[in-house]
Design a protein around this motif. Structure first.
Motif, PDB file in Angstrom:
ATOM      1  N   ILE A 140      26.296  37.587 -11.336  1.00  0.00           N
ATOM      2  CA  ILE A 140      25.466  37.214 -12.474  1.00  0.00           C
ATOM      3  C   ILE A 140      24.144  37.942 -12.316  1.00  0.00           C
ATOM      4  O   ILE A 140      23.545  37.913 -11.248  1.00  0.00           O
ATOM      5  N   ALA A 147      29.182  29.281 -14.314  1.00  0.00           N
ATOM      6  CA  ALA A 147      28.944  30.149 -13.153  1.00  0.00           C
ATOM      7  C   ALA A 147      30.079  30.027 -12.148  1.00  0.00           C
ATOM      8  O   ALA A 147      30.491  31.019 -11.538  1.00  0.00           O
ATOM      9  N   GLU A 184      24.253  33.811 -18.493  1.00  0.00           N
ATOM     10  CA  GLU A 184      24.972  33.456 -17.269  1.00  0.00           C
ATOM     11  C   GLU A 184      26.390  34.036 -17.296  1.00  0.00           C
ATOM     12  O   GLU A 184      27.183  33.737 -16.447  1.00  0.00           O
ATOM     13  N   ARG A 230      18.877  31.923 -13.396  1.00  0.00           N
ATOM     14  CA  ARG A 230      19.078  31.949 -11.949  1.00  0.00           C
ATOM     15  C   ARG A 230      17.714  31.831 -11.277  1.00  0.00           C
ATOM     16  O   ARG A 230      16.752  32.465 -11.706  1.00  0.00           O
ATOM     17  N   GLN A 265      32.986  32.009 -13.401  1.00  0.00           N
ATOM     18  CA  GLN A 265      32.725  33.436 -13.234  1.00  0.00           C
ATOM     19  C   GLN A 265      32.940  33.882 -11.790  1.00  0.00           C
ATOM     20  O   GLN A 265      33.326  35.023 -11.549  1.00  0.00           O
TER      21      GLN A 265
END
Length: 188
Positions: free
Chosen positions: A83, A141, A74, A14, A144
């Motif tokens: 995250i 991501a 991640e 990130r 998620q």
């Protein structure tokens, strides 16, 4: 030698506030490749808006490997969990690629959707799997975050990008995107 055991010379994570200058530089290069002329100041407003409010979107960066701990996973500990941030960059880290996702509620997809606004790898680092890894991390991501779809656009002449997206399950829409700048954007 076991090729699968060789670690890539880069890692994903990130983006963090320390990556601000690199994000602006890479975004400017990406947009110039597509003849979109934004000043660093205009890009800074966009980058700062995301770094200051992560609900707006997510930057994932590819860094050249340097002396650093293992890259951040991640994977969230449970569905919908945030995250965790990447560990602090070491001075040896150089950002060579990025993906930017924006999240929105869409009627077309029936829920939260991600817009893959940017996927960019510095030209000298292309064809090393970085773009594919950034795209895969972006898809993970998005899942998620509870997204039901990921949308993106590419230049009609960008066959290399189209092939990457096709290989990872995207399909083209038979649509034309339109835009009307409302303020401050004269590059369109």
């Amino acid at each position: 030698m076991n090729v699968a055991a060789i670690k890539p010379a880069w890692s994903l994570g990130r983006a963090e506030p320390a990556d601000r200058a690199a994000l602006i530089t890479l975004l400017r290069a990406q947009f110039l490749e597509h003849d979109i002329r934004l000043t660093p100041e205009q890009l800074a407003v966009s980058v700062d808006g995301v770094l200051g409010d992560p609900t707006r979107g997510l930057f994932i960066v590819a860094r050249l490997a340097g002396p650093r701990p293992d890259p951040v996973s991640e994977r969230a500990p449970y569905p919908g969990a945030p995250i965790p941030p990447a560990p602090t960059s070491s001075p040896a880290d150089v950002v060579v690629g990025l993906a930017y996702l924006s999240f929105m509620w869409t009627l077309e997809h029936g829920g939260v959707s991600a817009w893959l606004d940017v996927l960019y790898v510095v030209p000298d680092h292309r064809s090393r799997g970085i773009g594919r890894a950034l795209l895969t991390a972006s898809l993970e991501a998005s899942q998620q975050r509870g997204c039901v779809a990921v949308d993106l656009e590419i230049e009609a002449s960008h066959a290399r990008a189209a092939n990457l997206y096709l290989r990872l399950g995207f399909r083209p829409h038979a649509r034309t995107r339109w835009v009307k700048p409302l303020r401050g954007l004269t590059s369109y």
